[in-house]
Design an enzyme around this catalytic site. Structure first.
Site, short mmCIF file in Angstrom:
data_model
loop_
_atom_site.label_atom_id
_atom_site.label_comp_id
_atom_site.label_asym_id
_atom_site.label_seq_id
_atom_site.Cartn_x
_atom_site.Cartn_y
_atom_site.Cartn_z
N LEU A 142 0.83 -1.20 0.00
CA LEU A 142 0.00 0.00 0.00
C LEU A 142 0.87 1.26 0.00
CD1 LEU A 142 -2.44 -1.47 2.63
CD2 LEU A 142 -3.07 -0.91 0.28
N PRO A 143 0.28 2.43 -0.34
CA PRO A 143 1.09 3.63 -0.54
C PRO A 143 1.74 4.23 0.69
CG PRO A 143 -1.01 3.81 -1.71
CD PRO A 143 -1.11 2.62 -0.81
N ASN A 159 -2.57 4.07 5.20
CA ASN A 159 -3.25 3.02 4.42
C ASN A 159 -3.01 1.64 5.02
OD1 ASN A 159 -2.05 4.91 1.70
ND2 ASN A 159 -4.19 4.84 2.26
N THR A 205 6.16 0.62 1.66
CA THR A 205 7.28 1.38 2.23
C THR A 205 6.69 2.37 3.22
OG1 THR A 205 8.59 1.16 0.21
CG2 THR A 205 9.23 2.89 1.74
N LYS A 249 15.02 -0.12 2.76
CA LYS A 249 14.31 0.48 1.62
C LYS A 249 14.40 2.01 1.66
CE LYS A 249 11.65 1.11 -1.93
NZ LYS A 249 10.25 0.72 -1.99
N LYS A 259 7.16 11.01 -0.51
CA LYS A 259 6.76 10.32 0.72
C LYS A 259 7.93 9.54 1.32
CE LYS A 259 5.21 6.34 0.63
NZ LYS A 259 5.69 4.95 0.83
#
EC number: 1.1.1.31
Length: 251
Positions: free
Chosen positions: A18-19, A23, A49, A124, A199
């Protein structure tokens, strides 16, 4: 199935991607979230992430329900996803890694155990900060060379056989027409959106603040992508920073 809870009721192996942190929290802990109907012994893998602290929070909640949570953010982009050779960075209980590896190997060729829950996210975040810095550097370099009269394909060729070579120059060049099959040659459509890069750089900034780590270029990259999002580049691939720089010069 109409909700994450419905999925959890029927499956004991679930992968989410998911973004952002809100979320993910909604998908897991919301009124119809996975944790409402998760089965004991289920393996829950989140490949979003997000903030490492959120991953740890979810792991604690899942553990109380006698299930297992692992974070496994992914790298490689749309091209690697299509080819099935993504890289997954996995954080969680080491004794559960083999089970996670079997699932994730269906989508990726590199599935790497990083340590406890949250370390996958840490890897990440670090990777994407470097990616953003490298892309901005490549875009600036290509733009300068073009302004100096160099052919962009020739400049890219020289960079890629010299010490300036990087992934952004040899695999994902930001200049339209230099490479085929990349977003820059498709009006920056597809790929990894600038809003997602902004983000991720925000996550890097938060992590740097929490650990008192200087990230001078990372902070500048965050500002660049936030500005791009405010200027209409939010949905364009992050390599559109080249186009953004060109527009800035024309002002």
């Amino acid at each position: 199935m109409g909700s994450p809870a419905d999925v959890a009721e029927k499956a004991d192996r679930i992968i989410t991607m998911l973004p952002s942190s809100p979320n993910v929290l909604e998908a897991y802990t919301g009124s119809n979230g996975i944790l409402k109907k998760v089965k004991k012994g289920s393996l829950l893998i989140d490949s979003s992430t997000i903030d490492p602290a959120v991953s740890r929070e979810l792991a604690n909640a899942v553990e109380k329900l006698d299930a297992v949570f692992m974070d496994a953010p992914v790298s490689g982009g749309v091209g690697a996803a299509r080819a099935g050779n993504l890289t997954f960075m996995v954080g969680g209980m080491e004794e559960e890694f083999t089970a996670a590896q079997e699932l994730l190997s269906c989508m990726g060729t590199n599935v790497i155990y990083c340590g406890e829950v949250g370390t996958g996210q840490a890897a990440k975040i670090c990777n994407n900060m470097l990616l953003a810095i490298g892309m901005i550097g490549t875009a600036e370099t290509m733009n300068l060379g073009i302004r100096l009269g160099l052919d962009p394909k020739l400049l890219a060729k020289i960079l890629n056989m010299s010490s300036g070579r990087c992934w952004s120059s040899d695999t994902y060049n930001p200049v339209p027409g230099v490479m085929e099959g990349v977003p820059s040659s498709n009006n920056y459509q597809g790929g990894f959106g600038s809003t997602l890069m902004a983000k991720d750089l925000g996550l890097a900034q938060n992590s740097a603040t929490n650990t008192k780590t200087p990230i001078l270029l990372g902070s500048l990259a965050h500002q660049v992508y936030r500005m791009m999002c405010a200027r209409g580049y939010a949905q364009k691939d992050f390599s559109s920073v080249f186009q953004f720089l060109r527009e800035e010069e024309d002002l």
